[in-house]
Design a protein around this motif. Sequence first.
Motif, PDB file in Angstrom:
ATOM      1  N   LYS A  34     -12.498  -9.994  -0.956  1.00  0.00           N
ATOM      2  CA  LYS A  34     -12.892 -10.806   0.196  1.00  0.00           C
ATOM      3  C   LYS A  34     -13.443  -9.956   1.341  1.00  0.00           C
ATOM      4  CE  LYS A  34      -9.651 -14.573  -0.766  1.00  0.00           C
ATOM      5  NZ  LYS A  34      -8.529 -15.400  -0.226  1.00  0.00           N
ATOM      6  N   ALA A  35     -13.495  -8.657   1.123  1.00  0.00           N
ATOM      7  CA  ALA A  35     -14.021  -7.742   2.144  1.00  0.00           C
ATOM      8  C   ALA A  35     -15.518  -7.567   1.975  1.00  0.00           C
ATOM      9  CB  ALA A  35     -13.329  -6.385   2.027  1.00  0.00           C
ATOM     10  N   HIS A  36     -16.148  -6.987   2.988  1.00  0.00           N
ATOM     11  CA  HIS A  36     -17.515  -6.500   2.815  1.00  0.00           C
ATOM     12  C   HIS A  36     -17.486  -4.998   3.040  1.00  0.00           C
ATOM     13  CE1 HIS A  36     -21.696  -5.416   3.514  1.00  0.00           C
ATOM     14  NE2 HIS A  36     -21.937  -6.393   2.659  1.00  0.00           N
ATOM     15  N   VAL A  96     -29.966   4.651  -5.154  1.00  0.00           N
ATOM     16  CA  VAL A  96     -30.495   3.845  -6.256  1.00  0.00           C
ATOM     17  C   VAL A  96     -29.426   3.673  -7.323  1.00  0.00           C
ATOM     18  CG1 VAL A  96     -32.198   3.758  -8.109  1.00  0.00           C
ATOM     19  CG2 VAL A  96     -32.884   4.526  -5.827  1.00  0.00           C
ATOM     20  N   ALA A  97     -28.748   4.769  -7.658  1.00  0.00           N
ATOM     21  CA  ALA A  97     -27.667   4.710  -8.646  1.00  0.00           C
ATOM     22  C   ALA A  97     -26.524   3.835  -8.150  1.00  0.00           C
ATOM     23  CB  ALA A  97     -27.166   6.112  -8.967  1.00  0.00           C
ATOM     24  N   ALA A  98     -26.224   3.910  -6.843  1.00  0.00           N
ATOM     25  CA  ALA A  98     -25.143   3.100  -6.279  1.00  0.00           C
ATOM     26  C   ALA A  98     -25.452   1.614  -6.406  1.00  0.00           C
ATOM     27  CB  ALA A  98     -24.932   3.475  -4.813  1.00  0.00           C
ATOM     28  N   ARG A  99     -26.669   1.238  -6.056  1.00  0.00           N
ATOM     29  CA  ARG A  99     -27.051  -0.186  -6.144  1.00  0.00           C
ATOM     30  C   ARG A  99     -27.086  -0.653  -7.601  1.00  0.00           C
ATOM     31  NH1 ARG A  99     -31.042   1.715  -2.023  1.00  0.00           N
ATOM     32  NH2 ARG A  99     -30.148   1.129   0.007  1.00  0.00           N
ATOM     33  N   ILE A 133     -20.962  -6.723  -8.667  1.00  0.00           N
ATOM     34  CA  ILE A 133     -20.274  -6.586  -7.385  1.00  0.00           C
ATOM     35  C   ILE A 133     -21.251  -6.983  -6.280  1.00  0.00           C
ATOM     36  CG2 ILE A 133     -19.086  -5.016  -5.814  1.00  0.00           C
ATOM     37  CD1 ILE A 133     -17.602  -5.536  -8.425  1.00  0.00           C
ATOM     38  N   SER A 134     -20.916  -8.023  -5.548  1.00  0.00           N
ATOM     39  CA  SER A 134     -21.836  -8.547  -4.539  1.00  0.00           C
ATOM     40  C   SER A 134     -21.382  -8.318  -3.106  1.00  0.00           C
ATOM     41  CB  SER A 134     -22.046 -10.053  -4.761  1.00  0.00           C
ATOM     42  OG  SER A 134     -20.803 -10.748  -4.678  1.00  0.00           O
ATOM     43  N   ASN A 135     -20.171  -7.813  -2.909  1.00  0.00           N
ATOM     44  CA  ASN A 135     -19.664  -7.632  -1.550  1.00  0.00           C
ATOM     45  C   ASN A 135     -19.825  -6.189  -1.052  1.00  0.00           C
ATOM     46  OD1 ASN A 135     -17.670  -6.878  -3.460  1.00  0.00           O
ATOM     47  ND2 ASN A 135     -16.012  -7.141  -1.962  1.00  0.00           N
ATOM     48  N   VAL A 136     -20.903  -5.536  -1.497  1.00  0.00           N
ATOM     49  CA  VAL A 136     -21.228  -4.193  -1.029  1.00  0.00           C
ATOM     50  C   VAL A 136     -22.702  -4.124  -0.641  1.00  0.00           C
ATOM     51  CG1 VAL A 136     -19.474  -2.991  -2.407  1.00  0.00           C
ATOM     52  CG2 VAL A 136     -21.747  -3.349  -3.348  1.00  0.00           C
TER      53      VAL A 136
END
Length: 277
Positions: free
Chosen positions: A68-70, A82-85, A93-96
């Motif tokens: 529930k965090a961002h 690029v690797a992180a995304r 994972i959508s909350n980053v």
Amino acid sequence: MTNLTQSSSVYASDHSAAVLSTHNWRTAQNSLPHLLTYLSSLPKSPKVLDIGCGPGSITISLAKLLPKAHITGVEYTSAPLVAARTLASSESISNVTFQEGDIHALNFQDESFDVVNAHQVLQHIRDPIQGLKEMRRVCKKGGLIAVRESSQMSWYPLSPLFSRWHDLYLSVAKINGGDPDPGGKLHVWAKEAGFKDKEMECSTGSWCFHTKEERVYWGGAFAERVLPGTQWGGIAVENGLATKEELDEISRAWKGWVKDEDGWFGVLHGQVICRKG
């Protein structure tokens, strides 16, 4: 967004595959034990800033622990983002979010985050006190600033080439303007950045590499990271700290350590949690 300038970046390594492989292994579980115990006390939907996020493995593991965090990951260069995304997308994972930024001048408003984390970052920047001041500035009142830095390394079997590597590790970092293995003085830096003793909790953590898989990961990566063609190796050679032949020999020593069933490597870390008063 303010990028980390050449004058403030003192990271002696690059973001090659060998370097990123060591960073990709890091997670909140194996690298943020000092912070994990506080997660249950955070607000329902906390905002978290992860500075020096690299390829995003710690950032994404935090996002999984705090659905529930961002979580915002910041890195001084776009190279690993690029690797992180890609990693975040592959694991749904959508909350980053990930963006470039300079710890010395963070592009966020005062008191924006409930948690501000930096793992193995302060030793690689020009002004760690300013970095901590910025972490404090963007943290909400009552929020947490979490920092972890290496302090000491040890290994088995004892090896003159490993001792030589360690001397070079320290020398390359210092000649590049860094402060290697500062884990034992994080509380001192924190006080200089404006924190009071009563606002700090100091602790230690560790990494241990011994199993075959661990040796392949840790030793295999360093066998590549010390080669003359890397940024680190180039700094060592160009500044007369080592010859190319010597670096090749150190690389072979790492490969030999990987094959040694008795091989063991330990890293002691200093940790501090600061609560902004």
